[in-house]
Design a protein around this motif. Structure first.
Motif, mmCIF file in Angstrom:
data_model
loop_
_atom_site.group_PDB
_atom_site.id
_atom_site.type_symbol
_atom_site.label_atom_id
_atom_site.label_comp_id
_atom_site.label_asym_id
_atom_site.label_seq_id
_atom_site.Cartn_x
_atom_site.Cartn_y
_atom_site.Cartn_z
ATOM 1 N N ASP A 138 47.760 46.991 54.889
ATOM 2 C CA ASP A 138 47.368 47.594 56.235
ATOM 3 C C ASP A 138 48.510 48.473 56.581
ATOM 4 N N ILE A 139 48.103 49.101 57.784
ATOM 5 C CA ILE A 139 48.849 50.128 58.334
ATOM 6 C C ILE A 139 50.286 49.749 58.942
ATOM 7 N N TYR A 140 50.707 48.538 58.709
ATOM 8 C CA TYR A 140 52.077 48.162 59.093
ATOM 9 C C TYR A 140 52.984 47.755 57.582
ATOM 10 N N GLY A 141 52.108 48.071 56.736
ATOM 11 C CA GLY A 141 52.827 47.956 55.514
ATOM 12 C C GLY A 141 52.889 46.591 54.926
ATOM 13 N N GLU A 142 51.951 45.643 55.389
ATOM 14 C CA GLU A 142 52.115 44.255 54.917
ATOM 15 C C GLU A 142 50.964 44.301 53.491
ATOM 16 N N GLN A 143 51.450 43.648 52.683
ATOM 17 C CA GLN A 143 50.497 43.864 51.460
ATOM 18 C C GLN A 143 50.036 42.407 51.022
ATOM 19 N N LEU A 144 48.708 42.220 50.455
ATOM 20 C CA LEU A 144 48.107 41.236 50.139
ATOM 21 C C LEU A 144 47.462 41.335 48.804
ATOM 22 N N THR A 145 47.701 40.150 47.942
ATOM 23 C CA THR A 145 47.138 40.346 46.535
ATOM 24 C C THR A 145 46.089 39.432 46.488
ATOM 25 N N VAL A 146 44.696 39.908 45.979
ATOM 26 C CA VAL A 146 43.687 38.904 45.664
ATOM 27 C C VAL A 146 43.369 39.005 44.336
ATOM 28 N N GLU A 147 43.346 37.730 43.919
ATOM 29 C CA GLU A 147 42.871 37.374 42.456
ATOM 30 C C GLU A 147 41.529 36.754 42.181
ATOM 31 N N GLY A 148 41.056 36.888 40.935
ATOM 32 C CA GLY A 148 39.743 36.141 40.798
ATOM 33 C C GLY A 148 38.611 36.495 41.433
ATOM 34 N N ILE A 149 38.556 37.903 41.743
ATOM 35 C CA ILE A 149 37.126 38.357 42.212
ATOM 36 C C ILE A 149 36.603 38.956 41.296
ATOM 37 N N ALA A 150 35.347 38.411 40.855
ATOM 38 C CA ALA A 150 34.522 39.003 39.820
ATOM 39 C C ALA A 150 33.627 40.173 40.391
ATOM 40 N N VAL A 151 33.127 40.941 39.406
ATOM 41 C CA VAL A 151 32.190 42.020 39.844
ATOM 42 C C VAL A 151 31.008 41.329 39.793
ATOM 43 N N ARG A 152 30.608 41.481 41.203
ATOM 44 C CA ARG A 152 29.244 40.745 41.450
ATOM 45 C C ARG A 152 28.879 41.772 42.587
ATOM 46 N N ALA A 153 27.902 42.856 42.321
ATOM 47 C CA ALA A 153 27.365 43.908 43.198
ATOM 48 C C ALA A 153 26.602 43.357 44.501
ATOM 49 N N ASP A 154 27.011 43.527 45.637
ATOM 50 C CA ASP A 154 26.666 43.322 47.025
ATOM 51 C C ASP A 154 26.972 41.895 47.305
ATOM 52 N N ALA A 155 27.540 41.190 46.737
ATOM 53 C CA ALA A 155 28.037 39.798 46.990
ATOM 54 C C ALA A 155 29.256 39.706 47.920
ATOM 55 N N VAL A 156 29.279 39.232 49.186
ATOM 56 C CA VAL A 156 30.666 39.017 49.835
ATOM 57 C C VAL A 156 31.169 37.924 49.376
ATOM 58 N N GLN A 157 32.328 38.100 48.944
ATOM 59 C CA GLN A 157 33.257 36.985 48.116
ATOM 60 C C GLN A 157 34.261 36.856 49.104
ATOM 61 N N PRO A 158 34.502 35.723 49.569
ATOM 62 C CA PRO A 158 35.444 35.278 50.684
ATOM 63 C C PRO A 158 37.019 35.130 49.898
ATOM 64 N N THR A 159 38.101 35.418 50.616
ATOM 65 C CA THR A 159 39.513 35.217 50.029
ATOM 66 C C THR A 159 40.039 34.218 50.894
ATOM 67 N N LYS A 160 41.347 33.764 50.568
ATOM 68 C CA LYS A 160 42.022 33.063 51.497
ATOM 69 C C LYS A 160 43.228 33.622 52.354
ATOM 70 N N VAL A 161 43.112 34.981 52.360
ATOM 71 C CA VAL A 161 44.066 35.797 52.811
ATOM 72 C C VAL A 161 43.811 36.408 54.106
ATOM 73 N N GLN A 162 44.746 36.836 54.779
ATOM 74 C CA GLN A 162 44.521 37.536 56.370
ATOM 75 C C GLN A 162 46.080 38.142 56.639
ATOM 76 N N PHE A 163 45.766 39.503 57.180
ATOM 77 C CA PHE A 163 47.006 40.272 57.827
ATOM 78 C C PHE A 163 47.536 39.364 59.084
ATOM 79 N N ALA A 164 48.826 39.527 58.948
ATOM 80 C CA ALA A 164 49.457 38.896 60.179
ATOM 81 C C ALA A 164 49.156 39.500 61.499
ATOM 82 N N LYS A 165 49.238 38.979 62.716
ATOM 83 C CA LYS A 165 49.032 39.323 63.977
ATOM 84 C C LYS A 165 50.421 40.269 64.268
ATOM 85 N N ARG A 166 50.072 41.297 64.823
ATOM 86 C CA ARG A 166 51.238 42.228 65.307
ATOM 87 C C ARG A 166 51.118 42.258 66.803
#
Length: 326
Positions: A298-326
Motif C-alpha cells: 500500500d502507499i504506506y509501505g506495508e506489504q502483504l503476501t498472498v499464497e495459493g491463488i489459482a488462475v481462475r478467470a473472473d473468480a473473486v477469491q478471498p484472502t485472509k489479509v488486510q492492510f492496517a488502519k492508519r
C-alpha cells in the motif's frame, strides 16, 4: 779449546726452551688480565656471550623478527609467520577503520523481505495522506455501480469518480475519501474516472452521495476532501482477468483498505512488479508469476503476501489479509 768452542755452540740450544717458557708465561699473564677485565664487567662473561648470539645474523631471521615492546608503533608484538590466525595490533585497528559499518548503514541488507511501514504514505501519488484537497463536486447516475476501476456491479451507492489528473492511471481506485461541503461530511469510495471537463480536485459523486451534501438541483458545489484509512472487517480479494492463463494474466486486488501502490509476483529470481493499467488490472504479458504468490504494497509501505491463488478467470477469491488502519 776446540771442545770448549764446541760446547759454546751447544749452549744456545739449551737457552731455546727457556725463551719459550718466558713467552708462554707472558701469554698466560695477558690472558689472565683479559679474564680479569671480562670478569669485572656488569653483565659478566655469560651475558657477553649471549649478546654475541643476539647480533649474529641468521638466514631468514629478518622475516621473523618481532618488534620489541619499546617500539612506539605497536603496543603488542606482531605474530610470527607460524601463527595460524594473526590478529591486528591495536594501533592498526585504530588507524584504519573498517568500511563495513558504513556500507551497512548506507544500504540496508538484501535479505530484508519487507520495509517498515511509513505513516506518511511515501509511496502515494497525487493523493497523499494528511493533505486536504479543494475543488467542486458534481453528480452522475452510477447505474449498477461498475466503473473504470473494473470492480464490477455493486449495491454500494456511496461511491465517486475521480478526475483524470488525480485518478492517475487507476492509482486512486479503491481509495476512501472524506468529502466536506457546507458543514456536512460523507465518506465515498473511488470506483470510477471522471474525464474532461472534470478538473483536478473535482469529484463526480453518485447522486445518492451528492444528495447528502446538497440538493441535486444545486448541480455544482464547492468541496474539500482528504484520504481516509477506514475501519473495516473485510479482507482483500484477488481476481484474475477474463482470458487469464498461466501464459498471460491480469491480476486485480479488491477491497483493500488503503490505496494500492504496487502488485508483485514471485519468480525464481525474486519479486517482479507488474505494470498497472488504467482499468485497474496488473498485467503479466509473458505469464510471469501467473498462479504464483502475490505481494501487495500500500502507499504506506506495508506489504502483504498472498499464497495459493489459482488462475481462475473472473473468480473473486478471498484472502485472509488486510492492510492496517492508519
Amino acid at each position: 779449546m776446540a771442545s770448549s768452542s764446541h760446547r759454546r755452540r751447544t749452549r744456545p740450544e739449551r737457552r731455546g726452551p727457556r725463551t719459550a717458557a718466558i713467552s708462554v708465561g707472558a701469554v698466560a699473564a695477558v690472558a689472565l688480565v683479559v679474564s680479569l677485565v671480562v670478569a669485572f664487567r656488569p653483565d659478566g662473561g655469560t651475558a657477553a656471550a649471549a649478546g654475541a648470539d643476539k647480533v649474529r645474523p641468521v638466514a631468514g631471521a629478518e622475516a621473523s623478527v618481532s618488534p620489541t615492546a619499546t617500539d612506539p608503533s605497536s603496543s603488542s608484538p606482531s605474530p610470527s609467520p607460524s601463527s595460524s590466525a594473526p590478529k591486528p595490533s591495536p594501533s592498526t585497528s585504530t588507524k584504519r577503520p573498517s568500511a563495513t559499518p558504513t556500507r551497512a548503514s548506507a544500504r540496508p541488507a538484501a535479505t530484508t523481505a519487507a520495509r517498515k511501514p511509513s505513516s506518511t504514505g511515501s509511496l502515494a501519488g497525487r493523493i497523499a495522506p494528511g493533505r486536504t484537497y479543494t475543488g467542486v463536486a458534481t453528480s452522475y447516475d452510477v447505474g449498477n455501480g461498475d466503473g473504470a476501476c473494473s470492480y464490477g456491479p455493486t449495491s454500494d451507492v456511496m461511491t465517486a469518480a475521480m478526475n483524470t489528473a488525480d485518478y492517475e492511471t487507476s492509482k486512486a481506485c479503491g481509495a476512501y475519501v472524506s468529502v466536506t461541503s457546507g458543514g456536512k461530511s460523507i465518506t465515498v469510495r473511488i470506483t470510477n474516472e471522471c474525464p474532461a471537463p472534470c478538473q483536478a480536485g473535482q469529484l463526480d459523486l453518485s447522486r445518492q452521495a451528492f444528495a447528502k451534501l446538497a440538493p441535486l438541483s444545486a448541480g455544482r458545489i464547492p468541496i474539500s476532501w482528504s484520504l481516509l484509512s477506514p475501519a473495516t472487517s473485510d479482507t482483500i480479494s484477488i481476481r484474475y482477468k477474463t482470458g487469464s492463463t498461466q501464459y498471460w494474466c491480469g491480476i486485480q486486488a479488491i477491497g483493500h483498505r488503503n490505496p494500492l501502490a504496487r502488485l508483485e509476483v514471485r519468480t525464481g529470481s525474486g519479486w517482479v512488479a507488474l505494470p498497472r493499467t488504467e482499468y485497474n488490472y496488473f498485467l503479466s504479458e509473458q505469464g510471469t508469476g501467473c498462479g504464483g504468490a502475490i505481494r501487495l504494497t500500500d502507499i504506506y509501505g506495508e506489504q502483504l503476501t498472498v499464497e495459493g491463488i489459482a488462475v481462475r478467470a473472473d473468480a473473486v477469491q478471498p484472502t485472509k489479509v488486510q492492510f492496517a488502519k492508519r
